[in-house]
Motif scaffolding. Structure first.
Motif, mmCIF file in Angstrom:
data_model
loop_
_atom_site.group_PDB
_atom_site.id
_atom_site.type_symbol
_atom_site.label_atom_id
_atom_site.label_comp_id
_atom_site.label_asym_id
_atom_site.label_seq_id
_atom_site.Cartn_x
_atom_site.Cartn_y
_atom_site.Cartn_z
ATOM 1 N N THR A 9 -4.421 67.293 -31.222
ATOM 2 C CA THR A 9 -5.156 66.777 -32.373
ATOM 3 C C THR A 9 -6.087 67.837 -32.939
ATOM 4 O OG1 THR A 9 -5.088 64.553 -31.445
ATOM 5 C CG2 THR A 9 -6.716 64.964 -33.166
ATOM 6 N N SER A 10 -6.776 68.548 -32.050
ATOM 7 C CA SER A 10 -7.665 69.622 -32.484
ATOM 8 C C SER A 10 -6.897 70.728 -33.180
ATOM 9 C CB SER A 10 -8.414 70.183 -31.271
ATOM 10 O OG SER A 10 -9.191 71.304 -31.622
ATOM 11 N N LEU A 11 -5.697 71.033 -32.692
ATOM 12 C CA LEU A 11 -4.887 72.099 -33.280
ATOM 13 C C LEU A 11 -4.486 71.764 -34.710
ATOM 14 C CD1 LEU A 11 -3.712 74.798 -32.230
ATOM 15 C CD2 LEU A 11 -1.593 73.583 -31.754
ATOM 16 N N VAL A 12 -4.024 70.532 -34.923
ATOM 17 C CA VAL A 12 -3.610 70.102 -36.258
ATOM 18 C C VAL A 12 -4.797 70.105 -37.217
ATOM 19 C CG1 VAL A 12 -2.680 68.186 -37.603
ATOM 20 C CG2 VAL A 12 -1.676 68.744 -35.387
ATOM 21 N N ALA A 13 -5.940 69.574 -36.755
ATOM 22 C CA ALA A 13 -7.137 69.538 -37.597
ATOM 23 C C ALA A 13 -7.593 70.941 -37.953
ATOM 24 C CB ALA A 13 -8.259 68.776 -36.892
ATOM 25 N N SER A 14 -7.536 71.858 -36.985
ATOM 26 C CA SER A 14 -7.961 73.235 -37.241
ATOM 27 C C SER A 14 -7.069 73.925 -38.262
ATOM 28 C CB SER A 14 -7.977 74.029 -35.933
ATOM 29 O OG SER A 14 -8.906 73.487 -35.022
ATOM 30 N N VAL A 15 -5.765 73.685 -38.188
ATOM 31 C CA VAL A 15 -4.844 74.266 -39.168
ATOM 32 C C VAL A 15 -5.195 73.765 -40.566
ATOM 33 C CG1 VAL A 15 -2.452 74.271 -39.972
ATOM 34 C CG2 VAL A 15 -2.947 74.619 -37.556
ATOM 35 N N MET A 16 -5.535 72.486 -40.675
ATOM 36 C CA MET A 16 -5.848 71.912 -41.981
ATOM 37 C C MET A 16 -7.085 72.551 -42.598
ATOM 38 S SD MET A 16 -3.494 69.832 -42.814
ATOM 39 C CE MET A 16 -4.293 69.036 -44.201
ATOM 40 N N TYR A 17 -8.186 72.641 -41.827
ATOM 41 C CA TYR A 17 -9.418 73.121 -42.468
ATOM 42 C C TYR A 17 -9.589 74.637 -42.398
ATOM 43 C CZ TYR A 17 -12.039 73.566 -37.994
ATOM 44 O OH TYR A 17 -12.480 73.928 -36.741
ATOM 45 N N ALA A 18 -8.847 75.316 -41.496
ATOM 46 C CA ALA A 18 -8.992 76.762 -41.395
ATOM 47 C C ALA A 18 -7.951 77.523 -42.213
ATOM 48 C CB ALA A 18 -8.902 77.200 -39.924
ATOM 49 N N ILE A 19 -6.811 76.909 -42.504
ATOM 50 C CA ILE A 19 -5.733 77.606 -43.200
ATOM 51 C C ILE A 19 -5.331 76.902 -44.497
ATOM 52 C CG2 ILE A 19 -3.360 78.451 -43.020
ATOM 53 C CD1 ILE A 19 -3.734 78.655 -40.018
ATOM 54 N N VAL A 20 -5.065 75.600 -44.416
ATOM 55 C CA VAL A 20 -4.534 74.879 -45.575
ATOM 56 C C VAL A 20 -5.595 74.703 -46.663
ATOM 57 C CG1 VAL A 20 -3.496 72.729 -46.373
ATOM 58 C CG2 VAL A 20 -2.807 73.696 -44.176
ATOM 59 N N THR A 21 -6.794 74.246 -46.284
ATOM 60 C CA THR A 21 -7.835 73.986 -47.290
ATOM 61 C C THR A 21 -8.211 75.228 -48.089
ATOM 62 O OG1 THR A 21 -8.708 72.154 -45.983
ATOM 63 C CG2 THR A 21 -10.160 73.085 -47.654
ATOM 64 N N PRO A 22 -8.480 76.400 -47.457
ATOM 65 C CA PRO A 22 -8.765 77.596 -48.258
ATOM 66 C C PRO A 22 -7.622 77.989 -49.183
ATOM 67 C CG PRO A 22 -9.450 77.934 -45.995
ATOM 68 C CD PRO A 22 -8.657 76.664 -46.013
ATOM 69 N N MET A 23 -6.384 77.695 -48.786
ATOM 70 C CA MET A 23 -5.233 78.017 -49.640
ATOM 71 C C MET A 23 -5.172 77.099 -50.854
ATOM 72 S SD MET A 23 -1.152 77.944 -48.703
ATOM 73 C CE MET A 23 -1.155 76.151 -48.642
ATOM 74 N N LEU A 24 -5.574 75.827 -50.682
ATOM 75 C CA LEU A 24 -5.498 74.869 -51.774
ATOM 76 C C LEU A 24 -6.660 74.996 -52.763
ATOM 77 C CD1 LEU A 24 -4.385 71.625 -49.883
ATOM 78 C CD2 LEU A 24 -2.969 73.187 -51.223
ATOM 79 N N ASN A 25 -7.782 75.545 -52.315
ATOM 80 C CA ASN A 25 -8.969 75.607 -53.172
ATOM 81 C C ASN A 25 -8.738 76.274 -54.526
ATOM 82 O OD1 ASN A 25 -10.502 74.161 -51.392
ATOM 83 N ND2 ASN A 25 -11.675 75.901 -50.626
ATOM 84 N N PRO A 26 -8.026 77.415 -54.596
ATOM 85 C CA PRO A 26 -7.797 78.010 -55.923
ATOM 86 C C PRO A 26 -7.061 77.075 -56.877
ATOM 87 C CG PRO A 26 -7.271 79.585 -54.199
ATOM 88 C CD PRO A 26 -7.503 78.276 -53.520
ATOM 89 N N PHE A 27 -6.123 76.281 -56.350
ATOM 90 C CA PHE A 27 -5.369 75.364 -57.212
ATOM 91 C C PHE A 27 -6.237 74.170 -57.616
ATOM 92 C CE2 PHE A 27 -2.364 77.522 -54.414
ATOM 93 C CZ PHE A 27 -1.469 78.045 -55.317
ATOM 94 N N ILE A 28 -6.958 73.608 -56.671
ATOM 95 C CA ILE A 28 -7.731 72.394 -56.944
ATOM 96 C C ILE A 28 -8.926 72.679 -57.836
ATOM 97 C CG2 ILE A 28 -9.119 70.566 -55.887
ATOM 98 C CD1 ILE A 28 -7.287 70.692 -53.474
#
Length: 325
Positions: free
Chosen positions: A279-298
């Protein structure tokens, strides 16, 4: 008691002198998945870096975007680049070299910088929510309140608080004797590192929760309060077009806030209550990798001002490259 402390201290010093290392197990131990993971992570990292660099370039070159909102957005983009860079390059290197090791010093550095830029993200999101609160709820006083001096102080304060909070958490690790064991994560996540301790981690857990509350829960409460006032003001706007524009901008920001805070706070607040790392691994991927990638688009590609600035920048760049006036 004195002898016990001396033995622990001696053991810890010897461990550091002997190049104490950890093993980062990564996202998967399956050999056939490593090329796929490498390609995906490299693509996501390049999108994150290039997208956020483009935001910084557009904001810095277009005078129309020299406003508090875009000043904080540029700071957030820089923080996102650094935030992702604390974990992904090391993970790519480990996959490429087929090595899972990280040194004691490297682990401490990763924890420190991960917390610095993670906390900086938290505080900048809060500052951006306050900026929108002033712009929508007090538009006549916006220029007076959000003056350059205050914007500079808010950005500088966010940096200083992030560094102090990260130092507070990282330095408490120095008192713990750690076992030379595997970390079930793709980076040196503090809760996972604490599980390797040979002694009681009560003080460290107290520090983790204290810093999480001060630099996570309090800023989130400020964001939620700001948006409650913002939505209340938007509902009183008579123009449907203006109401839609305000909702669109705030909704994008709020969606990123929910994604980042939901995964990061859920990760750290549940770390002491469960022994599962998945669970920690999935959550970390979301906020450490996915969220910074989505910020320019959002934040930017759905923003009319940013689209206009990009439209002006691209033809100018083409003319510069081709040598046309």
């Amino acid at each position: 008691m004195t002898l016990s402390v001396e033995v622990t201290s001696t053991t810890w010093n010897l461990a550091r002198e002997q190049k104490f290392q950890f093993l980062l197990l990564g996202l998967s131990e399956e050999p056939e998945l490593q090329p796929l993971l490498f390609g995906m992570l490299l693509s996501m990292y390049l999108i994150t870096v290039l997208g956020n660099l483009l935001i910084i370039l557009v904001i810095s070159t277009d005078s129309r975007l020299h406003t508090p909102m875009y000043f904080f957005l540029a700071n957030l983009s820089f923080a996102d680049i650094c935030f992702t860079s604390t974990t992904v390059p090391k993970m790519l290197l480990n996959i490429q070299t087929q090595s899972k090791t990280i040194t004691y010093e490297g682990c401490l550095s990763q924890i420190f910088f991960f917390f610095v830029f993670g906390c900086l993200d938290n505080l900048l999101l809060t500052v951006m929510a306050y900026d929108r609160f002033v712009a929508i709820c007090h538009p006549l006083h916006y220029s007076l309140i959000m003056n350059p001096q205050l914007c500079g102080l808010l950005a500088l304060g966010s940096w200083c608080i992030s560094v102090m909070g990260s130092l507070f958490e990282t330095l408490t690790l120095l008192r713990l004797p750690l076992q030379n064991m595997e970390i079930s994560h793709f980076f040196c996540d503090l809760p996972e590192v604490l599980k390797l301790a040979c002694s009681d981690t009560l003080i460290n857990n107290i520090v983790v929760y204290f810093v999480t509350i001060v630099l996570g829960v309090f800023p989130l409460s400020g964001i939620l309060f700001s948006y409650s006032q913002i939505f209340s003001s938007i509902l009183r706007i008579s123009s449907t077009a203006d109401k839609y524009k305000a909702f669109s901008t705030c909704g994008s920001h709020l969606s990123v806030v929910c994604l980042f805070y939901g995964t990061s706070l859920g990760d750290y607040l549940s770390s002491a209550a469960t022994t599962s790392s998945r669970t920690s691994l999935v959550a970390s991927v979301m906020y450490a990798i996915v969220t910074p990638m989505l910020n320019p688009f959002i934040y930017s590609l759905r923003n009319g001002d940013m689209k206009g600035a990009l439209g002006r920048l691209v033809p100018l760049s083409i003319r510069t490259i081709t040598g046309l006036s």
